[in-house]
Scaffold this active site. Structure first.
Site, PDB file in Angstrom:
ATOM      1  N   LYS A 108      -7.641 -15.427 -29.462  1.00 59.75           N
ATOM      2  CA  LYS A 108      -7.227 -16.805 -29.774  1.00 59.75           C
ATOM      3  C   LYS A 108      -8.353 -17.787 -29.472  1.00 59.75           C
ATOM      4  O   LYS A 108      -8.650 -18.669 -30.267  1.00 59.75           O
ATOM      5  CB  LYS A 108      -5.991 -17.224 -28.957  1.00 59.75           C
ATOM      6  CG  LYS A 108      -4.645 -16.754 -29.446  1.00 59.75           C
ATOM      7  CD  LYS A 108      -4.149 -17.334 -30.725  1.00 59.75           C
ATOM      8  CE  LYS A 108      -4.515 -16.525 -31.921  1.00 59.75           C
ATOM      9  NZ  LYS A 108      -4.030 -15.194 -32.118  1.00 59.75           N
ATOM     10  N   ASN A 155      -8.759 -11.762 -56.699  1.00 56.74           N
ATOM     11  CA  ASN A 155      -8.779 -11.398 -55.271  1.00 56.74           C
ATOM     12  C   ASN A 155      -9.013  -9.906 -55.169  1.00 56.74           C
ATOM     13  O   ASN A 155      -8.500  -9.157 -56.003  1.00 56.74           O
ATOM     14  CB  ASN A 155      -7.420 -11.667 -54.613  1.00 56.74           C
ATOM     15  CG  ASN A 155      -7.259 -13.108 -54.221  1.00 56.74           C
ATOM     16  OD1 ASN A 155      -8.134 -13.917 -54.467  1.00 56.74           O
ATOM     17  ND2 ASN A 155      -6.125 -13.412 -53.636  1.00 56.74           N
ATOM     18  N   GLY A 156      -9.694  -9.473 -54.110  1.00 57.66           N
ATOM     19  CA  GLY A 156      -9.908  -8.039 -53.921  1.00 57.66           C
ATOM     20  C   GLY A 156     -11.363  -7.689 -54.163  1.00 57.66           C
ATOM     21  O   GLY A 156     -12.219  -8.568 -54.278  1.00 57.66           O
ATOM     22  N   GLU A 202      -5.555 -10.440 -26.389  1.00 59.23           N
ATOM     23  CA  GLU A 202      -5.080 -11.410 -27.378  1.00 59.23           C
ATOM     24  C   GLU A 202      -5.582 -12.820 -27.029  1.00 59.23           C
ATOM     25  O   GLU A 202      -5.968 -13.597 -27.905  1.00 59.23           O
ATOM     26  CB  GLU A 202      -3.542 -11.372 -27.444  1.00 59.23           C
ATOM     27  CG  GLU A 202      -2.874 -12.513 -28.200  1.00 59.23           C
ATOM     28  CD  GLU A 202      -3.322 -12.645 -29.646  1.00 59.23           C
ATOM     29  OE1 GLU A 202      -3.983 -11.728 -30.160  1.00 59.23           O
ATOM     30  OE2 GLU A 202      -3.033 -13.688 -30.258  1.00 59.23           O
ATOM     31  N   CYS A 238      -8.937 -15.108 -50.214  1.00 65.61           N
ATOM     32  CA  CYS A 238      -8.931 -15.968 -51.399  1.00 65.61           C
ATOM     33  C   CYS A 238      -7.513 -16.326 -51.834  1.00 65.61           C
ATOM     34  O   CYS A 238      -6.599 -15.518 -51.713  1.00 65.61           O
ATOM     35  CB  CYS A 238      -9.584 -15.257 -52.569  1.00 65.61           C
ATOM     36  SG  CYS A 238     -11.142 -14.495 -52.199  1.00 65.61           S
ATOM     37  N   HIS A 241     -15.952  -2.043 -12.907  1.00 66.80           N
ATOM     38  CA  HIS A 241     -16.700  -0.977 -13.593  1.00 66.80           C
ATOM     39  C   HIS A 241     -17.724  -1.558 -14.568  1.00 66.80           C
ATOM     40  O   HIS A 241     -18.224  -0.849 -15.422  1.00 66.80           O
ATOM     41  CB  HIS A 241     -15.727  -0.050 -14.325  1.00 66.80           C
ATOM     42  CG  HIS A 241     -14.757   0.598 -13.394  1.00 66.80           C
ATOM     43  ND1 HIS A 241     -15.127   1.577 -12.500  1.00 66.80           N
ATOM     44  CD2 HIS A 241     -13.443   0.366 -13.179  1.00 66.80           C
ATOM     45  CE1 HIS A 241     -14.085   1.935 -11.780  1.00 66.80           C
ATOM     46  NE2 HIS A 241     -13.044   1.210 -12.168  1.00 66.80           N
ATOM     47  N   TRP A 260     -13.109 -16.817 -50.765  1.00 72.79           N
ATOM     48  CA  TRP A 260     -13.638 -16.430 -49.453  1.00 72.79           C
ATOM     49  C   TRP A 260     -14.686 -15.386 -49.770  1.00 72.79           C
ATOM     50  O   TRP A 260     -14.357 -14.280 -50.181  1.00 72.79           O
ATOM     51  CB  TRP A 260     -12.482 -15.859 -48.633  1.00 72.79           C
ATOM     52  CG  TRP A 260     -12.768 -15.623 -47.193  1.00 72.79           C
ATOM     53  CD1 TRP A 260     -12.834 -16.572 -46.204  1.00 72.79           C
ATOM     54  CD2 TRP A 260     -12.979 -14.366 -46.546  1.00 72.79           C
ATOM     55  NE1 TRP A 260     -13.071 -15.971 -45.003  1.00 72.79           N
ATOM     56  CE2 TRP A 260     -13.167 -14.620 -45.170  1.00 72.79           C
ATOM     57  CE3 TRP A 260     -13.029 -13.050 -46.983  1.00 72.79           C
ATOM     58  CZ2 TRP A 260     -13.397 -13.619 -44.247  1.00 72.79           C
ATOM     59  CZ3 TRP A 260     -13.258 -12.045 -46.054  1.00 72.79           C
ATOM     60  CH2 TRP A 260     -13.447 -12.336 -44.700  1.00 72.79           C
ATOM     61  N   GLU A 302     -11.512 -17.311 -31.886  1.00 72.72           N
ATOM     62  CA  GLU A 302     -11.394 -17.633 -33.312  1.00 72.72           C
ATOM     63  C   GLU A 302     -11.266 -19.118 -33.587  1.00 72.72           C
ATOM     64  O   GLU A 302     -11.715 -19.586 -34.620  1.00 72.72           O
ATOM     65  CB  GLU A 302     -10.270 -16.843 -33.993  1.00 72.72           C
ATOM     66  CG  GLU A 302      -8.876 -17.217 -33.589  1.00 72.72           C
ATOM     67  CD  GLU A 302      -7.816 -16.349 -34.267  1.00 72.72           C
ATOM     68  OE1 GLU A 302      -8.037 -15.881 -35.394  1.00 72.72           O
ATOM     69  OE2 GLU A 302      -6.761 -16.170 -33.644  1.00 72.72           O
ATOM     70  N   LYS A 309      -6.429 -15.980 -43.453  1.00 72.58           N
ATOM     71  CA  LYS A 309      -5.085 -15.737 -42.925  1.00 72.58           C
ATOM     72  C   LYS A 309      -4.574 -14.348 -43.260  1.00 72.58           C
ATOM     73  O   LYS A 309      -3.967 -13.685 -42.443  1.00 72.58           O
ATOM     74  CB  LYS A 309      -4.134 -16.813 -43.480  1.00 72.58           C
ATOM     75  CG  LYS A 309      -2.703 -16.686 -42.990  1.00 72.58           C
ATOM     76  CD  LYS A 309      -2.591 -16.989 -41.510  1.00 72.58           C
ATOM     77  CE  LYS A 309      -1.231 -16.736 -40.929  1.00 72.58           C
ATOM     78  NZ  LYS A 309      -1.304 -16.560 -39.460  1.00 72.58           N
ATOM     79  N   ARG A 359      -5.330 -20.207 -45.960  1.00 76.54           N
ATOM     80  CA  ARG A 359      -5.752 -18.804 -46.039  1.00 76.54           C
ATOM     81  C   ARG A 359      -7.235 -18.631 -45.695  1.00 76.54           C
ATOM     82  O   ARG A 359      -7.689 -17.527 -45.466  1.00 76.54           O
ATOM     83  CB  ARG A 359      -5.506 -18.269 -47.454  1.00 76.54           C
ATOM     84  CG  ARG A 359      -4.040 -18.151 -47.790  1.00 76.54           C
ATOM     85  CD  ARG A 359      -3.850 -17.899 -49.263  1.00 76.54           C
ATOM     86  NE  ARG A 359      -4.290 -16.600 -49.677  1.00 76.54           N
ATOM     87  CZ  ARG A 359      -3.536 -15.512 -49.707  1.00 76.54           C
ATOM     88  NH1 ARG A 359      -2.279 -15.590 -49.319  1.00 76.54           N
ATOM     89  NH2 ARG A 359      -4.006 -14.368 -50.118  1.00 76.54           N
TER      90      ARG A 359
HETATM   91  C1  F6R Z   1      -5.580 -13.629 -35.186  1.00 75.51           C
HETATM   92  C2  F6R Z   1      -4.985 -13.223 -36.434  1.00 75.51           C
HETATM   93  C3  F6R Z   1      -5.377 -11.909 -37.009  1.00 75.51           C
HETATM   94  C4  F6R Z   1      -4.142 -11.220 -37.618  1.00 75.51           C
HETATM   95  C5  F6R Z   1      -4.553  -9.942 -38.358  1.00 75.51           C
HETATM   96  C6  F6R Z   1      -3.354  -9.195 -38.901  1.00 75.51           C
HETATM   97  O1  F6R Z   1      -5.041 -14.834 -34.743  1.00 75.51           O
HETATM   98  O2  F6R Z   1      -4.215 -13.928 -37.015  1.00 75.51           O
HETATM   99  O3  F6R Z   1      -5.976 -11.100 -36.062  1.00 75.51           O
HETATM  100  O4  F6R Z   1      -3.250 -10.948 -36.594  1.00 75.51           O
HETATM  101  O5  F6R Z   1      -5.425 -10.250 -39.394  1.00 75.51           O
HETATM  102  O6  F6R Z   1      -2.648  -9.953 -39.811  1.00 75.51           O
HETATM  103  P1  F6R Z   1      -1.152  -9.610 -40.196  1.00 75.51           P
HETATM  104  O7  F6R Z   1      -0.315  -9.795 -38.981  1.00 75.51           O
HETATM  105  O8  F6R Z   1      -0.803 -10.572 -41.282  1.00 75.51           O
HETATM  106  O9  F6R Z   1      -1.140  -8.172 -40.639  1.00 75.51           O
END
Ligand code: F6R
Length: 590
Positions: free
Chosen positions: A472, A99-100, A468, A2, A491, A73, A475, A585, A28
């Site tokens: 990517k 938020n929270g 990773e 949020c 396996h 959110w 998401e 984000k 965000r």
């Molecule tokens: C994926 C992504 C998330 C963040 C994760 C940690 O593309 O962005 O997996 O990497 O939420 O966020 P930070 O780095 O801000 O602690």
């Protein structure tokens, strides 16, 4: 997660200012929005589900100098206009954005209902204005009632509140971040700097357990518990408005992928003395642990290989959300390295608290200066990637890996050599990311855009990069993607390969190259369509995406074309890569 934004001051267009600020927090991730404007002695609230980008800020320009807004959110309660913030008390004299998560909200709600309060939403937030109203009956004062309410709340929160009888904006924080922008015509309070960057470049940070009250001219910080006044420094923001904008690119994600032409070199440009000191801290620690979440966790995992190969040092990686039970290993001599782009991730903050409770030291490697993790760590290093606004993290990953690799070299007494390797890699990446290269990656995305599944394999540091890659692709494009250690295929996962299934093989010119080629051949034998990301072509590849040979820094190079592939897959499948569904984000809840 949020977004919160509020303003109080001399300007009389607070409504449109807050709407514009919320638009700058869209990155965000959110599903509904809302705003409360105080005009004369009334609060008018407008809120809805959906995107704020189509809302005209001019429609909110009526004479108002105090307003709060929110992008929600959903956590407690579905995505409905009723659940969107702001929330008000029954008489609509108090409005709150939050938020929270208030963990004890059900009990508090029952208590308030027994006193006659009626609720319109399913949210935990709605209890806040009702609690404040209830305590105002006791204290007669808005800010004291807020303090008393905070004492009753369990869990993490950051909220803004306003009252029809007062011209003050009040914010309280325990857990989720809030930043104050000091403007010429008033004060801004937001969950993140982009909300007010166009108006102010001077910030003050609200810390956990603090409250701030401002009427737009003066500002007072105090402890939520003791009433004690707290002095705050003003800090200047170092990045520019342009850096935080899309510029010539259609999406932030592509801009940030391309930013890696220089962001890696910026990450490497660290104070050498400081890197040596941190290498010493690892050398002397009795146990070093590395934690992060999501993409940042993959940087940590890759670093286990960096420390093993470059400095023969054992470090222990765990996803931050899994760290809780590791506390048995921690001692005052242990070191916890936390890695985070935003510096606000709740699971990482919890891991820090666990380490601190055991007397262990915490080293943070973060992108956002002044973030909670940056401020609360014993040592902190900034990766200087510049603002990262796309939900999918790209340039922060390579920045984090560059800094961790630099420390691994310093630990082996070879800091200068590490700098050289990384700066050469940065320069190769600069050459690699030319328009023809990007077009080629786009053409590969076009070939596989209709596939349901995608698999990625790697070995050593390319194994976390395979994981990773899967994050990517999942998401932003919503294609089912999974990463594996190449050697694990036989396996189990190889059973999933069918005729034409796209499989990406990440490799370098190193001691595990032949192993991963064998894995690619195994996949091809089962019908896999092999996309090799490697410095050299191989007959097992159906498509070859060439990358420079980068030795120990191969992981940094190999992940970049996958980031671009994920981006183009999203665009070709009609998805918005900057705002993937269900994701945020900055994940400030657990
Ligand atoms: C994926 C992504 C998330 C963040 C994760 C940690 O593309 O962005 O997996 O990497 O939420 O966020 P930070 O780095 O801000 O602690």
């Amino acid at each position: 997660m949020c977004g919160i934004f509020g303003y109080v001051g001399k300007r009389n267009d607070a409504g449109s200012l807050v709407i514009d600020g919320l638009k700058n927090l869209e990155y965000r991730g959110y599903d509904s929005w809302g705003i409360a404007c105080k005009t004369d002695s009334k609060v008018s609230i407008e809120k809805d589900i959906g995107k704020i980008s189509s809302i005209k800020s001019e429609d909110f320009s009526s004479n108002c100098s105090l307003a709060i807004g929110h992008t929600r959110w959903a956590t407690h309660g579905g995505v409905t206009p009723q659940n969107a913030h702001p929330h008000a008390n029954g008489t609509e004299t108090i409005a709150v954005v939050h938020n929270g998560i208030l963990e004890n909200y059900q009990q508090l709600r029952r208590d308030l209902e027994s006193k006659g309060h009626e609720f319109k939403s399913e949210t935990d937030t709605e209890i806040i204005p009702h609690m404040i109203e209830e305590y105002m009956k006791e204290t007669g004062d808005f800010t004291s009632a807020i303090k008393k309410s905070c004492e009753a709340f369990e869990g993490r929160f950051a909220f803004l509140a306003l009252h029809t009888e007062s011209n003050t904006l009040v914010a309280a924080r325990r857990g989720s971040p809030l930043i104050i922008g000091v403007g010429e015509d008033g004060y801004f309070i937001a969950s993140d700097i982009p909300a007010f960057m166009n108006h102010s470049r001077l910030v003050q940070y609200l810390d956990d357990g603090e409250m701030v009250v401002t009427d737009g001219e003066s500002i007072l910080f105090s402890s939520l518990k003791t009433d004690e006044e707290i002095q705050k420094r003003e800090i200047e923001i170092t990045w520019s408005v342009e850096e935080a904008q899309k510029g010539e690119y259609e999406h932030f994600m592509l801009k940030e992928i391309m930013d890696q032409k220089d962001s890696i070199a910026r990450a490497v440009n660290q104070n050498e003395e400081q890197i040596e000191t941190l290498a010493d801290a690892i050398r002397n620690a009795k146990g070093t642990f590395l934690v992060g979440c999501g993409t940042a966790a993959k940087a940590c995992m890759a670093s286990e290989y960096f420390f093993s190969v470059i400095s023969q040092k054992h470090v222990n990686f765990a996803p931050a959300s899994e760290f809780k039970l590791y506390h048995h290993f921690l001692r005052p001599e242990s070191l916890l390295i936390v890695v985070s782009q935003s510096g606000e991730t709740a699971d990482v903050l919890e891991a820090m608290q666990i380490a601190k409770s055991k007397g262990s030291k915490v080293l943070a490697i973060v992108n956002v200066e002044g973030s909670t993790i940056d401020r609360e760590a014993d040592y902190s290093l900034l990766i200087n990637a510049g603002p990262e606004r796309a939900v999918a993290s790209t340039k922060a990953l390579t920045g984090h890996m560059a800094v961790l690799m630099l420390i691994a070299y310093a630990l082996d007494g070879k800091l200068k050599e590490g700098r050289k390797v990384l700066l050469e890699t940065a320069s190769e990446i600069n050459d690699m990311l030319n328009p023809r290269y990007v077009d080629f990656v786009e053409s590969v995305a076009e070939r596989i855009q209709d596939q349901k599944d995608l698999f990625i394999i790697g070995k050593s540091w390319n194994y976390p990069m395979a994981l990773e890659s899967a994050i990517k692709i999942q998401e932003v494009s919503y294609v089912h993607a999974e990463g594996f250690a190449g050697g694990e295929l036989k396996h189990g996962p190889i059973a999933l390969i069918e005729e034409g299934t796209p499989c990406i093989a990440l490799m370098g010119d190193d001691e595990v190259k032949n192993d991963i080629i064998s894995n690619a051949i195994e996949l091809k034998a089962r019908g896999g369509f092999i996309i090799g990301i490697a410095p050299e072509n191989n007959e097992s590849f159906d498509v070859w995406i060439k990358v420079p040979e980068a030795g120990t820094a191969q992981a940094l190079v190999n992940i970049i074309p996958v980031q671009a592939l994920a981006y183009f897959l999203a665009v070709k499948r009609g998805k918005d890569p900057d705002m993937p569904r269900n994701l945020a984000k900055s994940v400030t809840v657990k």
